[in-house]
Design a protein around this motif. Structure first.
Motif, PDB file in Angstrom:
ATOM      1  N   ALA A 457     -31.549  15.082   8.056  1.00 13.11           N
ATOM      2  CA  ALA A 457     -32.013  14.163   9.097  1.00 13.11           C
ATOM      3  C   ALA A 457     -31.460  14.551  10.456  1.00 13.11           C
ATOM      4  O   ALA A 457     -32.173  14.503  11.470  1.00 13.11           O
ATOM      5  CB  ALA A 457     -31.604  12.737   8.739  1.00 13.11           C
ATOM      6  N   ALA A 458     -30.176  14.948  10.492  1.00 14.11           N
ATOM      7  CA  ALA A 458     -29.575  15.356  11.762  1.00 14.11           C
ATOM      8  C   ALA A 458     -30.258  16.591  12.323  1.00 14.11           C
ATOM      9  O   ALA A 458     -30.506  16.688  13.534  1.00 14.11           O
ATOM     10  CB  ALA A 458     -28.085  15.609  11.560  1.00 14.11           C
ATOM     11  N   VAL A 459     -30.565  17.544  11.443  1.00 16.35           N
ATOM     12  CA  VAL A 459     -31.278  18.745  11.891  1.00 16.35           C
ATOM     13  C   VAL A 459     -32.650  18.380  12.446  1.00 16.35           C
ATOM     14  O   VAL A 459     -33.088  18.908  13.479  1.00 16.35           O
ATOM     15  CB  VAL A 459     -31.394  19.752  10.730  1.00 16.35           C
ATOM     16  N   ALA A 460     -33.334  17.436  11.754  1.00 14.18           N
ATOM     17  CA  ALA A 460     -34.656  17.018  12.233  1.00 14.18           C
ATOM     18  C   ALA A 460     -34.559  16.346  13.593  1.00 14.18           C
ATOM     19  O   ALA A 460     -35.417  16.542  14.462  1.00 14.18           O
ATOM     20  CB  ALA A 460     -35.291  16.077  11.217  1.00 14.18           C
ATOM     21  N   VAL A 461     -33.494  15.564  13.800  1.00 12.19           N
ATOM     22  CA  VAL A 461     -33.312  14.905  15.095  1.00 12.19           C
ATOM     23  C   VAL A 461     -33.056  15.929  16.188  1.00 12.19           C
ATOM     24  O   VAL A 461     -33.610  15.851  17.291  1.00 12.19           O
ATOM     25  CB  VAL A 461     -32.150  13.888  15.013  1.00 12.19           C
ATOM     26  N   VAL A 462     -32.206  16.918  15.888  1.00 12.49           N
ATOM     27  CA  VAL A 462     -31.874  17.932  16.887  1.00 12.49           C
ATOM     28  C   VAL A 462     -33.087  18.790  17.225  1.00 12.49           C
ATOM     29  O   VAL A 462     -33.331  19.130  18.388  1.00 12.49           O
ATOM     30  CB  VAL A 462     -30.705  18.799  16.392  1.00 12.49           C
ATOM     31  N   ARG A 463     -33.852  19.137  16.208  1.00  8.95           N
ATOM     32  CA  ARG A 463     -35.006  20.021  16.431  1.00  8.95           C
ATOM     33  C   ARG A 463     -36.166  19.291  17.093  1.00  8.95           C
ATOM     34  O   ARG A 463     -37.054  19.939  17.646  1.00  8.95           O
ATOM     35  CB  ARG A 463     -35.461  20.621  15.100  1.00  8.95           C
ATOM     36  N   GLN A 464     -36.180  17.987  17.016  1.00  8.00           N
ATOM     37  CA  GLN A 464     -37.271  17.243  17.634  1.00  8.00           C
ATOM     38  C   GLN A 464     -37.129  17.279  19.152  1.00  8.00           C
ATOM     39  O   GLN A 464     -36.084  16.915  19.694  1.00  8.00           O
ATOM     40  CB  GLN A 464     -37.270  15.795  17.140  1.00  8.00           C
ATOM     41  N   PRO A 465     -38.132  17.724  19.878  1.00  5.37           N
ATOM     42  CA  PRO A 465     -38.010  17.814  21.348  1.00  5.37           C
ATOM     43  C   PRO A 465     -37.837  16.433  21.970  1.00  5.37           C
ATOM     44  O   PRO A 465     -38.411  15.449  21.508  1.00  5.37           O
ATOM     45  CB  PRO A 465     -39.340  18.460  21.767  1.00  5.37           C
ATOM     46  N   GLN A 466     -37.038  16.394  23.005  1.00  3.52           N
ATOM     47  CA  GLN A 466     -36.794  15.141  23.710  1.00  3.52           C
ATOM     48  C   GLN A 466     -38.014  14.780  24.554  1.00  3.52           C
ATOM     49  O   GLN A 466     -38.444  15.548  25.404  1.00  3.52           O
ATOM     50  CB  GLN A 466     -35.561  15.262  24.595  1.00  3.52           C
ATOM     51  N   GLN A 467     -38.554  13.625  24.296  1.00  3.91           N
ATOM     52  CA  GLN A 467     -39.724  13.165  25.026  1.00  3.91           C
ATOM     53  C   GLN A 467     -39.303  12.208  26.134  1.00  3.91           C
ATOM     54  O   GLN A 467     -38.328  11.464  26.005  1.00  3.91           O
ATOM     55  CB  GLN A 467     -40.693  12.450  24.076  1.00  3.91           C
ATOM     56  N   SER A 468     -40.036  12.247  27.232  1.00  2.00           N
ATOM     57  CA  SER A 468     -39.852  11.299  28.327  1.00  2.00           C
ATOM     58  C   SER A 468     -41.182  10.612  28.589  1.00  2.00           C
ATOM     59  O   SER A 468     -42.251  11.198  28.385  1.00  2.00           O
ATOM     60  CB  SER A 468     -39.363  12.003  29.591  1.00  2.00           C
ATOM     61  N   VAL A 469     -41.115   9.376  29.048  1.00  2.65           N
ATOM     62  CA  VAL A 469     -42.339   8.628  29.314  1.00  2.65           C
ATOM     63  C   VAL A 469     -42.257   8.043  30.715  1.00  2.65           C
ATOM     64  O   VAL A 469     -41.213   7.530  31.132  1.00  2.65           O
ATOM     65  CB  VAL A 469     -42.552   7.512  28.260  1.00  2.65           C
ATOM     66  N   ALA A 470     -43.352   8.159  31.436  1.00  2.02           N
ATOM     67  CA  ALA A 470     -43.472   7.590  32.781  1.00  2.02           C
ATOM     68  C   ALA A 470     -44.545   6.511  32.746  1.00  2.02           C
ATOM     69  O   ALA A 470     -45.638   6.730  32.216  1.00  2.02           O
ATOM     70  CB  ALA A 470     -43.834   8.662  33.796  1.00  2.02           C
ATOM     71  N   ARG A 471     -44.231   5.364  33.309  1.00  2.00           N
ATOM     72  CA  ARG A 471     -45.161   4.231  33.292  1.00  2.00           C
ATOM     73  C   ARG A 471     -45.581   3.873  34.707  1.00  2.00           C
ATOM     74  O   ARG A 471     -44.759   3.782  35.618  1.00  2.00           O
ATOM     75  CB  ARG A 471     -44.530   3.014  32.619  1.00  2.00           C
TER      76      ARG A 471
END
Length: 685
Positions: A457-471
């Motif tokens: 799970a930690a590897v999956a979290v690290v490998r998941q790209p950080q998303q940003s959202v603008a509203r």
């Protein structure tokens, strides 16, 4: 005492938790036993309880299609459900290990038969005095914040009926002595088999004489409840009884059942109740909304957390009628029930995921497999209850007294199937203490499996790209209200633009092409990164754009909003021009008709003058009508989207525990070798 005094507990505001409180002395009795025997399939149930407990890590995860965020009340609801699951588990073990001499089947049948009488009386009270409400003792001592909570108020505030507009007019649906009308329907159907056995088959003379009267009285609130799930359960029960008699070849019983059933049906058809049932079956308006909710529940779970679920329910973003829809005091039905409601199976799917759902059903399938032959009375009743449960869990939230009743019955059935192996006559193969010892002995395997799950799970979290959202929030200008007179045909009038139409316009190709950025020009994946919501009951449209680059998210959000406002303004101008063209064509037709029509067939001069004046006024109003699209009221900077760390970690933990449990069953020698590496096998000489 918990069942005998149930009406008093209801008046005191404790009916929603009395079974949980009754489970405490049951647990004390079990703790005093040297051995607590467990029925088949109990291991599946234990794993399900682990899913429920581990689900606390997912309580604040955002579910697709649901309102993001959440407060501490979510933890309170989760704790309430955990308490009920534990109480039902204790009831199962207590009944399975109870002494037949002190807790006889006859006594249990009498208690649940009494609960049928209490439920029928409460339902009749709900029909005769539907507005009756009481202020309970518990309600007097609760803080104001808790009393205002809808769940807490439903539990501690005694009311006899829910006033709902199921048939298009206010109708009273009985619920006393329970919190909700559907709970009343589930409970009265589950208590009915016990009542029939306790009063008609095993009862005293006065009970046998009073039983038909009680059933006749219960028929009125059953019909007035407008509860299709209850009606379907009773129909299933009748079919089950007939099928059992046919299998046994009991001709006398078959004829008697058919005669009694025919008389009951004839009396029902001749009574005014039949019209009410027919009217309810014609009003199936809730089916579409229920189907949409269940579809969104499954899709949200599959997309967001298929293994472990989201721990508890979630409020739906908007409604199925509009993204800005929500319930109001004037229209409570305008909102949508939370995801994970409208049926226990949907609660399990959304809260515990698909793995938890499999584990939840395993115990009941195992129990049904052991009782379907119906060799004894308790097996027959348990089979009937499990059939009811198999039907009701799709439409009722049966976590409460219904599940408590079923678990008690399953425990009694298992006790009756082992008369020669009671705790007082000899040992059985499986005990709770042995299960705990086996798990403790294999603790290294479980710890390693859980560690691997967390690591993955930690590897999956690290490998998941950080998303940003603008509203970007837009306050939409009201759509122009055009004149709806006989001047122009109704088919030519422009339709009002709803906020849902505006959301569709945001996703249009013209808006996306203008907003897309990057070296490739138009971004085909932009649609998947756009999310449009609206503040409830407002005309404020929120346009969210996600991206791994915060600056790109902000730029695309601004560009998308600007292009959308341009498109909306162009659309309003186009509709205004169409309206003007229609009005001018109408003037031209009037001029032609006035020149060629006879005086007898032509309109009077004053009528024609008034119509021309109205058309001229409408044209002037349209020319002066503003086509402003709206204005941006807030443009937020891009913020980082929380990664689903809780969901991934909880999924890793439960998958690790499940893998270790399966390994312990299929390869016990491997588990023993890993758990006790210092032990060596003795070599044979």
């Amino acid at each position: 005492m918990a069942l005998v005094g149930f009406p008093l507990w209801w008046i005191a505001g404790l009916s929603g938790v009395i079974a949980i409180l009754a489970a405490v002395p049951m647990a004390v009795q079990l703790a005093r036993r040297r051995r607590v025997f467990v029925p088949p399939g109990f291991g599946w149930w234990v794993l399900f309880l682990v899913c429920v407990v581990v689900g606390v890590l997912t309580l604040w995860a955002d579910a697709p299609g649901a309102v993001p965020g959440g407060g501490a009340s979510r933890l309170m609801v989760w704790g309430y459900r955990v308490a009920w699951y534990l109480a039902c588990t204790i009831a199962l073990l207590w009944a399975a290990n109870s002494d037949p001499r002190s807790v006889s089947e006859r006594r249990v049948f009498q208690l649940f038969g009494w609960m049928f009488v209490v439920t029928a009386a409460g339902g009749l009270l709900g029909v005769l005095a539907p507005t009756l409400e009481l202020r309970s003792l518990v309600e007097l001592f609760l803080p104001g914040g808790l009393r205002s909570n809808s769940l807490v108020r439903g539990i501690v505030h005694p009311g006899v009926a829910d006033i709902q507009t199921v048939l298009g007019r206010p109708e009273a649906r009985p619920k006393a002595p329970f919190a909700f009308a559907n709970s009343w329907g589930a409970n009265i159907s589950l208590y009915l088999p016990f009542f029939l056995v306790a009063w008609l088959k095993q009862g005293k003379r006065w009970q046998r004489l009073a039983a038909p009267l009680v059933l006749a009285v219960a028929a009125m609130p059953i019909v007035y409840s407008l509860n299709r799930g209850l009606w379907a359960s009773l129909g299933l029960g009748a079919a089950f009884v007939v099928a059992r008699q046919v299998v046994r070849g009991n001709v006398v019983a078959i004829v008697g059942t058919a005669l009694v059933g025919g008389i009951a049906v004839a009396a029902f058809l001749l009574s005014p109740l039949s019209d009410l049932v027919g009217e309810r079956l014609e009003n199936q308006h809730s089916n579409d909304r229920r189907g949409q909710l269940l579809s969104q529940t499954v899709s949200s779970t599959f997309e967001g957390s298929p293994v472990i679920g989201f721990g508890s329910t979630r409020d739906v973003q908007g409604s199925f009628a509009s993204i800005a829809g929500a319930s109001t005091p004037e229209c409570p039905a305008c909102g949508v029930p939370p995801l994970g409601t409208q049926g226990h199976i949907w609660l399990v799917i959304f809260s515990q995921g698909f793995l938890g759902t499999f584990l939840f059903l395993a115990l009941f399938v195992t129990s049904l497999w052991r009782t379907w032959r119906c060799r004894t009375t308790i097996e027959t009743v348990c089979t009937c209850l499990l059939l009811f449960f198999a039907l009701q869990m799709w439409v009722y939230d049966t976590l409460g007294m219904p599940l408590f009743t079923i678990m008690l019955t399953i425990g009694l059935v298992w006790r009756s199937q082992h008369p020669d192996e009671t705790p007082y006559r000899g040992p059985r193969r499986r005990t709770l203490q042995r299960m705990v010892r086996d798990v403790w002995a294999a603790r290294r395997v479980y710890a390693a499996a859980v560690a691997i799950g967390i690591l993955v799970a930690a590897v999956a979290v690290v490998r998941q790209p950080q998303q940003s959202v603008a509203r970007t929030s837009v306050l939409l200008a009201p759509s122009p209200v055009y004149l709806t007179t006989a001047i122009v045909k109704a088919s030519a009038l422009p339709r009002d633009i709803t906020i849902d139409t505006e959301a569709a316009l945001v996703f249009s190709a013209a808006a996306r092409d203008a907003a897309a950025s990057g070296p490739a020009g138009a971004d085909d994946a932009l649609t998947d990164r756009i999310r449009v919501t609206a503040a409830p009951r407002t005309r404020v449209l929120n346009i969210d754009v996600r991206s791994t680059d915060p600056r790109r998210a902000e730029a695309e959000s601004r560009s998308l909003t600007e292009r959308y406002l341009e498109l909306r303004r162009d659309y309003l101008e186009k509709r205004r021009d169409q309206m003007l063209e229609g009005l001018r064509d109408r003037l031209a037709q009037m001029d032609l008709s006035s020149g060629g029509a006879d005086d007898a067939e032509d309109l009077s001069a004053d009528v024609r003058a008034r119509e021309r004046e109205a058309i001229d006024s409408a044209i002037n109003n349209l020319i002066l009508t503003s086509t402003t699209a709206g204005e941006v009221v807030r443009a937020n900077s891009a913020v980082e989207v929380r990664k689903p760390m809780g969901v991934l970690v909880a999924s890793g933990i439960i998958l690790g525990i499940a893998a270790a449990a399966v390994l312990s069953v299929l390869a016990p020698r491997v588990v023993q070798a890993v758990s006790r590496p210092g032990l060596r096998r003795r070599r044979l000489p």
